[in-house]
Design an enzyme around this catalytic site. Structure first.
Site, PDB file in Angstrom:
ATOM      1  N   CYS A 337       0.784  -1.227   0.000  1.00 57.34           N
ATOM      2  CA  CYS A 337       0.000   0.000   0.000  1.00 57.34           C
ATOM      3  C   CYS A 337       0.825   1.289   0.000  1.00 57.34           C
ATOM      4  O   CYS A 337       0.396   2.299  -0.546  1.00 57.34           O
ATOM      5  CB  CYS A 337      -0.984   0.018   1.160  1.00 57.34           C
ATOM      6  SG  CYS A 337      -0.469  -0.890   2.593  1.00 57.34           S
ATOM      7  N   ARG A 366       7.012 -11.547   4.507  1.00 53.76           N
ATOM      8  CA  ARG A 366       6.518 -11.502   5.882  1.00 53.76           C
ATOM      9  C   ARG A 366       7.208 -12.602   6.667  1.00 53.76           C
ATOM     10  O   ARG A 366       7.283 -13.736   6.193  1.00 53.76           O
ATOM     11  CB  ARG A 366       4.998 -11.746   5.915  1.00 53.76           C
ATOM     12  CG  ARG A 366       4.233 -10.699   5.149  1.00 53.76           C
ATOM     13  CD  ARG A 366       2.742 -10.928   5.206  1.00 53.76           C
ATOM     14  NE  ARG A 366       2.077  -9.919   4.391  1.00 53.76           N
ATOM     15  CZ  ARG A 366       0.758  -9.897   4.159  1.00 53.76           C
ATOM     16  NH1 ARG A 366      -0.020 -10.829   4.693  1.00 53.76           N
ATOM     17  NH2 ARG A 366       0.234  -8.953   3.419  1.00 53.76           N
ATOM     18  N   GLN A 384       1.306 -10.719  -4.254  1.00 52.25           N
ATOM     19  CA  GLN A 384      -0.129 -10.462  -4.171  1.00 52.25           C
ATOM     20  C   GLN A 384      -0.634  -9.834  -5.460  1.00 52.25           C
ATOM     21  O   GLN A 384       0.063  -9.028  -6.075  1.00 52.25           O
ATOM     22  CB  GLN A 384      -0.410  -9.494  -3.023  1.00 52.25           C
ATOM     23  CG  GLN A 384      -0.125 -10.089  -1.666  1.00 52.25           C
ATOM     24  CD  GLN A 384      -0.464  -9.098  -0.571  1.00 52.25           C
ATOM     25  OE1 GLN A 384       0.062  -7.990  -0.539  1.00 52.25           O
ATOM     26  NE2 GLN A 384      -1.340  -9.490   0.325  1.00 52.25           N
ATOM     27  N   ASP A 386      -2.501  -7.344  -5.865  1.00 51.40           N
ATOM     28  CA  ASP A 386      -2.968  -6.357  -4.906  1.00 51.40           C
ATOM     29  C   ASP A 386      -3.448  -5.099  -5.609  1.00 51.40           C
ATOM     30  O   ASP A 386      -2.859  -4.675  -6.596  1.00 51.40           O
ATOM     31  CB  ASP A 386      -1.777  -6.002  -4.003  1.00 51.40           C
ATOM     32  CG  ASP A 386      -2.208  -5.421  -2.683  1.00 51.40           C
ATOM     33  OD1 ASP A 386      -3.419  -5.343  -2.433  1.00 51.40           O
ATOM     34  OD2 ASP A 386      -1.315  -5.045  -1.897  1.00 51.40           O
ATOM     35  N   HIS A 388      -5.210  -1.055  -4.621  1.00 50.81           N
ATOM     36  CA  HIS A 388      -5.749  -0.092  -3.676  1.00 50.81           C
ATOM     37  C   HIS A 388      -6.646   0.859  -4.433  1.00 50.81           C
ATOM     38  O   HIS A 388      -6.207   1.484  -5.395  1.00 50.81           O
ATOM     39  CB  HIS A 388      -4.610   0.633  -2.949  1.00 50.81           C
ATOM     40  CG  HIS A 388      -3.843  -0.292  -2.076  1.00 50.81           C
ATOM     41  ND1 HIS A 388      -2.727  -0.952  -2.506  1.00 50.81           N
ATOM     42  CD2 HIS A 388      -4.096  -0.731  -0.818  1.00 50.81           C
ATOM     43  CE1 HIS A 388      -2.298  -1.736  -1.531  1.00 50.81           C
ATOM     44  NE2 HIS A 388      -3.111  -1.635  -0.500  1.00 50.81           N
ATOM     45  N   LYS A 467     -13.029  -6.332   6.957  1.00 50.90           N
ATOM     46  CA  LYS A 467     -12.784  -6.940   5.647  1.00 50.90           C
ATOM     47  C   LYS A 467     -13.831  -7.989   5.298  1.00 50.90           C
ATOM     48  O   LYS A 467     -14.491  -8.544   6.176  1.00 50.90           O
ATOM     49  CB  LYS A 467     -11.397  -7.571   5.613  1.00 50.90           C
ATOM     50  CG  LYS A 467     -11.191  -8.645   6.662  1.00 50.90           C
ATOM     51  CD  LYS A 467      -9.804  -9.273   6.548  1.00 50.90           C
ATOM     52  CE  LYS A 467      -9.633 -10.397   7.564  1.00 50.90           C
ATOM     53  NZ  LYS A 467      -8.383 -11.135   7.393  1.00 50.90           N
ATOM     54  N   HIS A 513      -8.417  -1.858   0.240  1.00 51.24           N
ATOM     55  CA  HIS A 513      -7.350  -2.800  -0.124  1.00 51.24           C
ATOM     56  C   HIS A 513      -8.080  -4.027  -0.633  1.00 51.24           C
ATOM     57  O   HIS A 513      -9.045  -4.461  -0.005  1.00 51.24           O
ATOM     58  CB  HIS A 513      -6.543  -3.289   1.077  1.00 51.24           C
ATOM     59  CG  HIS A 513      -5.987  -2.235   1.961  1.00 51.24           C
ATOM     60  ND1 HIS A 513      -4.642  -2.051   2.110  1.00 51.24           N
ATOM     61  CD2 HIS A 513      -6.574  -1.336   2.773  1.00 51.24           C
ATOM     62  CE1 HIS A 513      -4.426  -1.083   2.984  1.00 51.24           C
ATOM     63  NE2 HIS A 513      -5.571  -0.633   3.410  1.00 51.24           N
TER      64      HIS A 513
END
Length: 638
Positions: A337, A366, A384, A386, A388, A467, A513
RNA sequence: GCUCACAUAGCUCAGAUGGUAGAGCACAUCCUUGGUAAGGAUGAGGUCAUCGGUUCAAAUCCGAUUGUGAGCUCCA
């Protein structure tokens, strides 16, 4: 003598003496039923067959094949296992709890003297079989909590004492079979003799009450079924899951590996696996561009201060890798992000510019606890899909729905069923109560509006917002967490994101997200198990292999191979000095969709003879015909 | 991270009670040119995960580390 009216599921009503038991009622209907029934449902309560019925109501007898029977049977089997363990190891072990679970049951024991090993299973099973043979009646009794505490304390069962104390009830129920007595709500089957098919499966550690600060207990896992046939079916399912294990197939299909030297949880993609990834990533980029996302890319490391700004340093530090160069600290990104925030901030945004949808196939790292790593499904470095979405508050609803539609489309293409869950504010979190309430209700209303059924997981949200999680159901009906949509009012605040509204004033945007497949690594692991390694044509890293019969066709095979490759088909040729049957076998075991056999006959006609990996073959066709055939099939399946 | 178990050739696995390793598949070479799931012969491959300890002697016993598995806790 008072009587009560008992209504049966077929609507008929029987009048029996008050204090009659479900067993009495069953016996009145038929001896077979009385023998078959293991418990009863009275109005909405589950009862033992021996519980007296004092009031009128609806009674349903639960026979061994009823849907709710299995849980009762397994729970009783857990008691049986605990009884066997107590008889074998006596005062060395203390009992705790033993519920039924999806595919069986477990019982947790505490002992600092006895350590269970799989070699003990046979002894325990043997003792259980003896207790089944003895056909002990299982009886319920009630006593006051004080009496029960006294009883368990005298037996040295300290965990039971703690349970009763925490229950805080005036009365508790106990179940007794032979010399064994256990605190339990019930219901239970009437006799141990009913348990026929059970097997201990594994032993593992588990924390008392699931809290890692508590004592470590020893959990014995086992499974039980109403009969041997269902038991065998269960074992067959396990066998099938084992065959599909992506760790095994990943090696066999030469897709990826892990290296002790590289580090745990770090995937090393081999050519075929990397190609598979690339196919999926290309698909992702195409689908995102189609839906109005912009592709962006951020750096792998960002200054530690920025992670402090975002709150990750406070809340996520223990999962992050850090490095320091020239006295400047950097954090390796565990999420994507931050760079997206910075992109937004590079210029003044108008309300007309929103929503901004930034998509990144971002590799994140991670530090997951060592014990949780599992093949591709849980790794330390992953990619990911991913995005935003930075939008106005009034756009949240439409954006969330758009993402849900996206997820549904993708699930359909890969052939997954799915279900959704809404997770709310956890204890460790940032942001105001008002923001959390707004965000949570935004997600909730999107779910409600599209009529998507969902479960609520209280306190399971991310630290920055609530979420929606999507779980995919694979071919074996197993659930996998993949997509998630998270609503975040906090990060725009922390980064002071603004847009200029129609009123000329600055306003605060909202951020979503979201990931669609989640992690490419995990998704591929799921896909391998879902398809059992038989990827559909459009995903197969190798779509076809051209196989010659004798050396005579070698040159023609090379020509066919290059024509297919030029047409965009992922093809190999196998010109090795082996018999046709051998090459077919190898190609089939590596799950290549099409084997293209070329012998003198095909060569003369400028053709090839396709054979599918399931053994079916097609009539010989020309190279051009095959190219069209493949294009059609790829088109049809995605 | 915690509990328990495991680590022998690229893969799957043998190797009682301590006396420096073996099979099948894969791989290489040769023979074989064979039509839809395994043709034959020969050969090469291992500091028994790593480091330390016990012992005259360790793949084998003990400890630590790393990795893996089943769970717990956590999570995409």
């Amino acid at each position: 003598m008072a009587t009560v009216k008992i209504e049966l599921p077929d609507g008929s009503v029987r009048e029996v003496e008050a204090g009659s038991t479900p067993y009495d009622v069953a016996l009145g209907i038929g001896e077979g039923l009385a023998r078959q029934a293991i418990a009863a449902r009275f109005d909405d309560q589950l009862l033992d067959m021996s519980t007296p019925l004092e009031n009128s109501g609806k009674l349903a007898l639960i026979t061994q094949n009823a849907p709710e029977a299995l849980a009762i049977l397994r729970h009783s089997c857990a008691h049986l296992m605990a009884q066997a363990v107590k008889e074998l190891y006596g005062a060395d072990v203390q009992v705790t709890i033993g519920p039924s679970i999806d595919n069986g049951f477990y019982y947790d024991f505490f002992s600092d003297k006895k350590t269970f090993v799989p070699e003990d299973f046979a002894d325990i099973e043997k003792k259980m079989a003896e207790l089944v043979k003895a056909d002990l009646p299982i009886t319920r009794e009630e006593m006051t909590s004080a009496e029960a505490i006294e009883l368990f304390r005298s037996m040295g069962e300290n965990y039971k004492v703690e349970l009763i104390e925490d229950l805080g009830e005036t009365n508790v129920s106990l179940y007794r079979q032979g010399d064994f007595v256990d605190l339990c709500r019930g219901p239970h089957i009437p006799r141990t003799g009913i348990l026929k098919a059970f097997k201990l499966t594994s032993v593992a550690g588990a924390y008392w009450r699931g809290d890692e600060k508590n004592a470590m207990l020893q959990r014995l896992y086992a499974t039980a079924f109403a009969d041997k046939k269902q038991f065998r079916a269960h074992l067959a399912r396990l066998e099938e899951a084992k065959k599909r294990d992506h760790r095994k197939l990943g090696r066999e299909l030469d897709l990826f590996s892990f290296s002790e030297e590289a580090g745990a949880g770090l995937v090393i993609w081999h050519p075929k696996g990397a190609l598979l990834r690339t196919i999926i990533e290309d698909f992702e980029r195409k689908e995102h561009l189609k839906r109005g996302y912009d592709i962006v890319m951020g750096p792998q490391i960002l200054k530690t201060e920025l992670w402090k700004t975002s709150g990750h340093y406070e809340n996520y530090r223990e999962n992050m890798y850090f490095t320091e160069i020239d006295e400047q600290g950097y954090g390796i990104k565990p999420m994507n992000c931050l760079a997206h925030m910075l992109i937004y901030k590079t210029k003044l945004r108008s309300y007309r510019d929103l929503p901004q949808r930034y998509f990144e196939l971002g590799m994140v790292h991670r530090h997951e606890k060592s014990g949780v790593l599992h093949g591709l499904l849980r790794v330390r470095g992953f990619t990911q899909d991913d995005a935003h979405i930075i939008c106005r508050p009034d756009q949240i609803d439409a954006e969330v729905k758009g993402v849900m539609q996206f997820v549904q489309d993708v699930a359909g293409i890969f052939g997954f069923e799915y279900c959704m869950e809404l997770s709310t504010r956890p204890e460790k979190s940032i942001g105001s109560d008002a923001d959390w309430a707004r965000a949570t209700s935004a997600l909730k209303s999107a779910l409600d509006d599209v009529g998507q059924p969902y479960e609520v997981n209280e306190g399971d949200g991310a630290f920055y917002g609530p979420k929606i999680d999507v779980k995919l159901k694979d071919a074996l009906d197993r659930e996998w967490q993949c997509a998630t949509i998270q609503c975040d009012f906090t990060l725009p605040e922390r980064f002071d994101l603004t847009y200029v509204g129609a009123d000329g004033e600055k306003h605060r945007p909202v951020m979503l997200h979201r990931v669609i497949v989640g992690s490419i690594e995990r998704f591929i692991g799921v896909l391998i198990e879902h398809y059992a390694g038989n990827f559909p044509l459009w995903l197969s890293p190798v779509q076809a292999v051209v196989v010659n019969v004798t050396d005579n066709q070698a040159e023609y095979v090379r020509k066919v191979e290059s024509r297919l490759r030029e047409a965009g088909i992922r093809v190999q040729s196998d010109l090795r000095n082996e018999k046709l049957g051998f090459k077919i076998r190898e190609a089939q075991m590596s799950k290549i969709p099409y084997m293209l056999v070329v012998g003198d006959r095909e060569m003369e006609e400028e053709k090839l003879a396709p054979r599918f990996r399931d053994g079916k073959s097609l009539d010989p066709m020309t190279v051009d015909e095959f190219i069209r055939f493949v294009a059609d099939e790829v088109e049809r399946f995605h």
